[in-house]
Scaffold this motif. Sequence first.
Motif, PDB file in Angstrom:
ATOM      1  N   VAL A  74       0.855  -1.191   0.000  1.00 53.87           N
ATOM      2  CA  VAL A  74       0.000   0.000   0.000  1.00 53.87           C
ATOM      3  C   VAL A  74       0.888   1.236   0.000  1.00 53.87           C
ATOM      4  O   VAL A  74       2.020   1.211   0.495  1.00 53.87           O
ATOM      5  N   SER A  78      -1.056   6.596   2.765  1.00 52.95           N
ATOM      6  CA  SER A  78      -2.416   6.523   2.227  1.00 52.95           C
ATOM      7  C   SER A  78      -3.404   6.099   3.308  1.00 52.95           C
ATOM      8  O   SER A  78      -3.018   5.678   4.407  1.00 52.95           O
ATOM      9  N   LYS A  79      -4.667   6.166   2.983  1.00 51.42           N
ATOM     10  CA  LYS A  79      -5.721   5.780   3.919  1.00 51.42           C
ATOM     11  C   LYS A  79      -5.577   4.311   4.340  1.00 51.42           C
ATOM     12  O   LYS A  79      -5.876   3.951   5.470  1.00 51.42           O
ATOM     13  N   ARG A  80      -5.104   3.461   3.443  1.00 48.37           N
ATOM     14  CA  ARG A  80      -4.956   2.030   3.741  1.00 48.37           C
ATOM     15  C   ARG A  80      -3.660   1.698   4.479  1.00 48.37           C
ATOM     16  O   ARG A  80      -3.473   0.571   4.927  1.00 48.37           O
ATOM     17  N   ASP A  81      -2.771   2.663   4.620  1.00 53.06           N
ATOM     18  CA  ASP A  81      -1.500   2.425   5.316  1.00 53.06           C
ATOM     19  C   ASP A  81      -1.731   2.521   6.822  1.00 53.06           C
ATOM     20  O   ASP A  81      -2.003   3.591   7.343  1.00 53.06           O
ATOM     21  N   THR A  98      -3.042  -9.282   4.215  1.00 53.17           N
ATOM     22  CA  THR A  98      -4.471  -9.080   4.008  1.00 53.17           C
ATOM     23  C   THR A  98      -5.191 -10.423   3.931  1.00 53.17           C
ATOM     24  O   THR A  98      -4.577 -11.458   3.702  1.00 53.17           O
ATOM     25  N   ASN A 108      -9.202  -7.223   3.550  1.00 57.83           N
ATOM     26  CA  ASN A 108      -9.099  -6.520   4.820  1.00 57.83           C
ATOM     27  C   ASN A 108      -7.674  -6.678   5.331  1.00 57.83           C
ATOM     28  O   ASN A 108      -7.081  -7.749   5.231  1.00 57.83           O
ATOM     29  N   ILE A 109      -7.123  -5.618   5.906  1.00 56.89           N
ATOM     30  CA  ILE A 109      -5.773  -5.687   6.444  1.00 56.89           C
ATOM     31  C   ILE A 109      -5.804  -6.431   7.779  1.00 56.89           C
ATOM     32  O   ILE A 109      -6.567  -6.102   8.676  1.00 56.89           O
TER      33      ILE A 109
END
Length: 138
Positions: A74, A78-81, A98, A108-109
Amino acid sequence: MNPGEILTISCAENSQTASATCRANGRFFGNPNLCTGCNRHELRLKGSKYQMEDWQTISYVGAKEGAQFSVESVLTGSKRDPVKNCQEFDHDTQLVLTVISGSDSASNIVAPLSCGNQEIHIISHEEHPTHCEDISFG
């Protein structure tokens, strides 16, 4: 819920589903979604350059069937980090473990791993039946 808090998931009698997004001690533990039965997934990971004790072995409790784990990259910040610190080490990406389970189409993380300066591989995956009722994370 804040990192470091403990979350307990309980299923009501005769309930078929329960859902929660959990963070405990700064680690993401996913989305147990079936009260009727879950698996505890034990994953061992190995980095191509190094490995850290906190992600060498990861335990995840989730859907009884169909869990597919992978290592994804990712964008740092970022938002996913989930960590947001790899830029400090001049790396543009963060590696994360994930899972896609059940009827989910998006991953999903499960846990942050390391910065994207290496490859990380899942070297083993064991599943052990467990109940989703009264699962505590922390």
